[in-house]
Scaffold this active site. Structure first.
Site, PDB file in Angstrom:
ATOM      1  N   MET A 188       4.656  26.597  -5.541  1.00  0.00           N
ATOM      2  CA  MET A 188       6.031  26.202  -5.867  1.00  0.00           C
ATOM      3  C   MET A 188       6.220  26.233  -7.381  1.00  0.00           C
ATOM      4  O   MET A 188       5.349  25.791  -8.119  1.00  0.00           O
ATOM      5  CB  MET A 188       6.293  24.789  -5.356  1.00  0.00           C
ATOM      6  N   ASN A 189       7.394  26.765  -7.849  1.00  0.00           N
ATOM      7  CA  ASN A 189       7.788  26.504  -9.237  1.00  0.00           C
ATOM      8  C   ASN A 189       9.186  25.911  -9.281  1.00  0.00           C
ATOM      9  O   ASN A 189       9.414  24.898  -8.606  1.00  0.00           O
ATOM     10  CB  ASN A 189       7.525  27.697 -10.178  1.00  0.00           C
ATOM     11  N   ASP A 190      10.116  26.455 -10.041  1.00  0.00           N
ATOM     12  CA  ASP A 190      11.380  25.776 -10.361  1.00  0.00           C
ATOM     13  C   ASP A 190      12.115  25.095  -9.194  1.00  0.00           C
ATOM     14  O   ASP A 190      12.225  25.679  -8.116  1.00  0.00           O
ATOM     15  CB  ASP A 190      12.403  26.786 -10.898  1.00  0.00           C
ATOM     16  N   GLN A 204      11.579  27.429  -5.932  1.00  0.00           N
ATOM     17  CA  GLN A 204      10.908  28.727  -5.975  1.00  0.00           C
ATOM     18  C   GLN A 204       9.608  28.575  -5.194  1.00  0.00           C
ATOM     19  O   GLN A 204       8.767  27.728  -5.523  1.00  0.00           O
ATOM     20  CB  GLN A 204      10.617  29.116  -7.431  1.00  0.00           C
ATOM     21  N   TRP A 232       2.049  32.639  -7.659  1.00  0.00           N
ATOM     22  CA  TRP A 232       3.426  33.108  -7.717  1.00  0.00           C
ATOM     23  C   TRP A 232       3.566  34.455  -7.002  1.00  0.00           C
ATOM     24  O   TRP A 232       2.711  35.331  -7.156  1.00  0.00           O
ATOM     25  CB  TRP A 232       3.837  33.228  -9.184  1.00  0.00           C
ATOM     26  N   PHE A 252      15.135  34.691  -6.998  1.00  0.00           N
ATOM     27  CA  PHE A 252      14.793  33.883  -8.166  1.00  0.00           C
ATOM     28  C   PHE A 252      15.673  32.633  -8.222  1.00  0.00           C
ATOM     29  O   PHE A 252      16.462  32.367  -7.328  1.00  0.00           O
ATOM     30  CB  PHE A 252      14.946  34.730  -9.442  1.00  0.00           C
ATOM     31  N   SER A 253      15.571  31.925  -9.350  1.00  0.00           N
ATOM     32  CA  SER A 253      16.222  30.615  -9.453  1.00  0.00           C
ATOM     33  C   SER A 253      17.748  30.690  -9.461  1.00  0.00           C
ATOM     34  O   SER A 253      18.334  31.718  -9.789  1.00  0.00           O
ATOM     35  CB  SER A 253      15.741  29.901 -10.708  1.00  0.00           C
ATOM     36  N   ASP A 301      19.111  33.018 -13.520  1.00  0.00           N
ATOM     37  CA  ASP A 301      19.144  31.571 -13.311  1.00  0.00           C
ATOM     38  C   ASP A 301      20.549  30.980 -13.437  1.00  0.00           C
ATOM     39  O   ASP A 301      20.788  30.070 -14.250  1.00  0.00           O
ATOM     40  CB  ASP A 301      18.160  30.867 -14.264  1.00  0.00           C
ATOM     41  N   GLU A 348      15.436  30.520 -20.252  1.00  0.00           N
ATOM     42  CA  GLU A 348      15.591  30.516 -18.796  1.00  0.00           C
ATOM     43  C   GLU A 348      16.281  29.224 -18.354  1.00  0.00           C
ATOM     44  O   GLU A 348      16.378  28.256 -19.102  1.00  0.00           O
ATOM     45  CB  GLU A 348      14.215  30.599 -18.122  1.00  0.00           C
ATOM     46  N   TRP A 370       3.758  27.458 -17.234  1.00  0.00           N
ATOM     47  CA  TRP A 370       3.403  28.835 -16.884  1.00  0.00           C
ATOM     48  C   TRP A 370       2.060  29.268 -17.484  1.00  0.00           C
ATOM     49  O   TRP A 370       1.424  30.199 -16.988  1.00  0.00           O
ATOM     50  CB  TRP A 370       4.497  29.805 -17.345  1.00  0.00           C
TER      51      TRP A 370
HETATM   52  C1  FRU Z   1      11.429  29.934 -14.696  1.00  0.00           C
HETATM   53  C2  FRU Z   1      11.521  31.286 -14.020  1.00  0.00           C
HETATM   54  C3  FRU Z   1      12.975  31.682 -13.858  1.00  0.00           C
HETATM   55  C4  FRU Z   1      12.926  32.606 -12.682  1.00  0.00           C
HETATM   56  C5  FRU Z   1      11.855  31.989 -11.829  1.00  0.00           C
HETATM   57  C6  FRU Z   1      11.054  32.981 -11.042  1.00  0.00           C
HETATM   58  O1  FRU Z   1      10.279  29.228 -14.422  1.00  0.00           O
HETATM   59  O2  FRU Z   1      10.799  32.246 -14.771  1.00  0.00           O
HETATM   60  O3  FRU Z   1      13.542  32.240 -15.013  1.00  0.00           O
HETATM   61  O4  FRU Z   1      14.166  32.677 -12.030  1.00  0.00           O
HETATM   62  O5  FRU Z   1      11.011  31.274 -12.695  1.00  0.00           O
HETATM   63  O6  FRU Z   1      10.188  32.357 -10.157  1.00  0.00           O
END
Ligand code: FRU
Length: 520
Positions: free
Chosen positions: A52-54, A70, A78, A110-111, A179, A231, A319
Site C-alpha cells: 500500500m502507498n498513498d 494505492q 509497488w 494512480f492517486s 494526483d 505530487e 519512497w
Molecule cells: C506519490 C505517488 C503519486 C502517484 C502514486 C503512484 O506517492 O508517486 O504521485 O499517483 O504515488 O502509486
C-alpha cells in the site's frame, strides 16, 4: 469444523452477500491473523496483506468514512496499481473491502480524490441518489506514455465502482501530470481540480460544471522546495482560529525526497484562493512534518457538520526505503488521521495538526506520574513493550536553557530519540544507527520550535513499528517508522535543567476487530 464455527461461517457468508460483496468472497474469507504479526500496527490502518502507498479518494458518505489507497493486489512491492478500499465509522476501526478500482489492460490507477456529487452534475446518479465520483490519474501500464485524469463512479454509496466510458476527461499531453484533488467551490457553483505537473514543480487549477469537461484557470509554482517532483496536491480553506472572521486557504504538495534526512515530503503554503487560482501570502512554506515518514497526505471530502472541518491522513512511509521494509505479509501503513487548524503565530500563519479526538476512545490503563526530574534518565516503559500501542502525554518545563530527550530503545541498542534544547530553540529527531534494510533509513532531522512560555507540550503515539509526536498542540509533528529488534522497545526520558511537570501514559486498545461495512 464444529457446529458453532459452521454457523458463524454461514452468517459471515450471508452478511457478505447482503453487503453486495459476493463477487469477492474469496478475498473476504481469507483470514489473516492481523494483530500478532511482528511490527503490525495496532492503532493505524494497514492492509491485511500486500503493498500500500498513498491514501486516495477520501470521502465521507452516509455515516461511513471511505479510505481508498494505492494498492498492489498481487504482491508486497509497488506495482499493478489499483485502488484498495477500507471503510470506518470513526476513522480508527477499519474494515478492508475488495479492490474498488482495478488496473486496466492498458493503464494502472494512480492517486486521486473522490466527492459526493450531491446535485448529480455528472449525470451518473441513479434512483435519486447522488453518485460518488472518483477522479484519478491513469498511468500507462507498459512503458512511457501520458498521464491523464479519469473518472469512476459509484451509485451504491461507494461499494462498487465503474470506470467512465468516455475517459480520460483531461489530457494535456504530459507524461507527469497527476494526483487530481477535486472539491466543490460553492461561491461559483462549480468543481475545482488541483493537479500537479510533477516535473515542472507546478500545481494547475481547473474548473468544471459537471466533472467531465475541465477548463484551465491558473497555476502555482515553482516555489519553496523544488528538489524533487511535486505530487499529491491538496487545497482547503480553514478559519484562522485566533483571528475571528478571518479565513485562509492552505495549498499542500509533496516533494519527493532524493536524499535521506530531509524530513517528510509535504510543504504548505497559506494564502488566498478565488475559485480560479491561488496566491501565497508568504513565499516560505511550512514543512508539513519533521519525520521521514509522512507522505501524500490528503483531506476527507464531504465531512459531516459539527466535527473538525479538515481531517487528513498520510502514508507513513518513504519512497527511499518503503519497498524494503521488513514487514510481511503486508507493506505500508497510514499515519493517524489528523484534524487541522490554522493560527496566526509568531508573525505568520501556522498549520496545526492533532490526532483526531476519537483516539481517546482507545485509551486504557492510565498511569499518571507527578512532576519529576530525571537527570540520570528514567524508564517509562521499563519492561520492553511488545505487541501493544502506547500513548504518552507530557508537559516538560525547559525554561531558557533546559533540554530533554525521549528515547525509544531497542534490545540491540538501536534507538529513535526525540529531543528539545531551549538553548538552541530546536526540536530534534534522531534515527541514526538504524541501518539494517536500507542505508536511507538513517536520519537526523532538526526544526526550530519556540516554547510555550518555557514549556514543551508533547503527545506521543508509539505503535509497534512507528512513533508519532504532536508537539505544542500540533505546531510541530513527527511521523517515523522504526523496527526494533524482535518488536520490543523501551521508552525512557532524560532531563537536563528541565523538569517533567506532568505525564500520563496509556496503553491503546487494538483496532483489530470487525468494524462492519455500509449497506447498499
Ligand atoms: C506519490 C505517488 C503519486 C502517484 C502514486 C503512484 O506517492 O508517486 O504521485 O499517483 O504515488 O502509486
Amino acid at each position: 469444523m464444529n457446529a458453532l464455527k459452521r454457523r458463524g461461517a454461514c452468517r459471515a457468508l450471508l452478511a457478505a452477500w447482503l453487503l453486495g460483496l459476493g463477487a469477492s468472497l474469496a478475498h473476504a474469507t481469507v483470514r489473516v491473523p492481523g494483530r500478532d504479526q511482528l511490527y503490525r500496527p495496532q492503532v493505524h490502518f494497514t492492509p491485511r496483506r500486500h503493498w500500500m502507498n498513498d491514501p486516495n479518494g477520501l470521502v465521507y458518505y452516509n455515516g461511513w468514512y471511505h479510505l481508498f489507497f494505492q494498492y498492489n493486489p498481487y504482491g508486497d512491492r509497488w506495482g499493478h496499481m489499483s485502488w484498495g478500499h477500507a471503510v470506518s465509522r470513526d476513522l480508527l476501526h477499519w474494515r478492508q473491502l475488495p479492490v474498488a478500482i482495478a488496473q486496466g489492460r492498458h493503464t494502472v490507477i494512480f492517486s486521486g480524490s473522490a466527492v459526493v456529487d450531491w446535485h448529480d452534475t455528472s449525470g451518473f446518479g441513479r434512483g435519486g441518489r447522488p453518485p460518488l465520483v472518483a477522479v484519478y490519474t491513469a498511468n500507462p501500464r507498459h512503458g512511457p506514455g501520458l498521464q491523464t485524469e479519469n473518472l469512476a463512479y459509484s451509485t451504491d454509496g461507494g461499494l462498487h465502482w465503474h470506470k467512465y466510458t468516455h475517459n480520460p476527461v483531461l489530457n494535456i499531453g504530459l507524461q507527469n501530470f497527476r494526483d487530481p484533488k477535486v472539491f466543490w467551490y460553492a461561491p461559483q457553483h462549480d468543481w475545482v481540480m488541483v493537479v500537479s505537473k510533477a516535473e515542472q514543480r507546478r500545481i494547475s487549477f481547473y474548473t468544471s460544471a459537471d466533472l467531465k469537461t475541465w477548463t484551465h484557470r491558473g497555476g502555482f509554482g515553482p516555489a519553496g522546495d523544488t528538489g524533487g517532483v511535486w505530487e499529491c496536491p491538496d487545497l482547503f480553506e480553514l478559519p484562522v482560529a485566533n483571528r475571528p472572521g478571518q479565513r485562509r486557504w492552505v495549498l499542500k504538495m509533496d516533494v519527493q525526497q532524493h536524499q535521506p534526512g530531509t524530513g517528510g515530503g509535504g510543504q504548505v503554503f497559506v494564502g488566498r484562493f478565488n475559485g480560479r487560482t491561488f496566491k501565497a501570502s508568504n513565499p516560505h512554506p511550512q514543512a508539513l512534518d519533521l519525520g521521514e515518514d509522512y507522505y501524500a497526505s490528503a483531506s476527507w471530502s464531504d465531512l459531516p457538520p459539527g466535527g473538525p472541518r479538515v481531517v487528513t491522513i498520510g502514508w507513513m512511509d518513504n519512497w527511499l526505503y518503503a519497498q524494503a521494509a521488513p514487514t510481511s505479509p503486508w507493506r505500508g501503513a497510514m499515519a493517524l488521521p489528523r484534524r487541522l487548524s490554522l493560527r496566526w503565530q509568531d508573525g505568520r500563519y501556522r498549520l496545526l495538526q492533532r490526532p483526531i479526538g476519537a483516539l481517546a476512545k482507545l485509551r486504557a490503563a492510565p498511569r499518571r506520574l507527578g512532576a519529576f526530574t530525571a537527570a540520570q534518565g528514567r524508564q517509562l516503559l521499563a519492561v520492553p513493550a511488545r505487541g501493544r500501542a502506547h500513548e504518552i502525554r507530557a508537559r516538560i518545563w525547559v525554561g531558557r536553557r533546559g533540554a530533554f530527550r525521549l528515547t525509544l530503545g531497542s534490545h540491540d541498542g538501536r534507538s529513535v530519540t526525540l529531543g528539545y534544547s531551549a538553548a538552541s530553540g530546536k526540536f530534534t529527531v534522531d534515527r541514526t544507527g538504524q541501518y539494517r534494510f536500507s542505508p536511507a533509513f538513517d536520519s537526523h532531522n532538526v526544526a526550530p520550535l519556540p516554547t510555550l512560555q518555557g514549556e514543551i507540550e508533547l503527545d506521543l503515539i508509539i505503535d509497534r513499528s512507528s512513533v508519532e509526536a504532536f508537539v505544542n498542540h500540533g505546531t510541530l509533528t513527527v511521523a517515523e517508522r522504526m523496527f526494533p529488534s524482535a518488536g520490543a522497545y523501551t521508552v525512557g526520558v532524560q532531563t537536563r535543567h528541565s523538569r517533567v511537570q506532568q505525564m500520563t501514559l496509556w496503553t491503546l486498545r487494538s483496532i483489530w476487530h470487525r468494524a462492519g461495512a455500509p449497506r447498499r
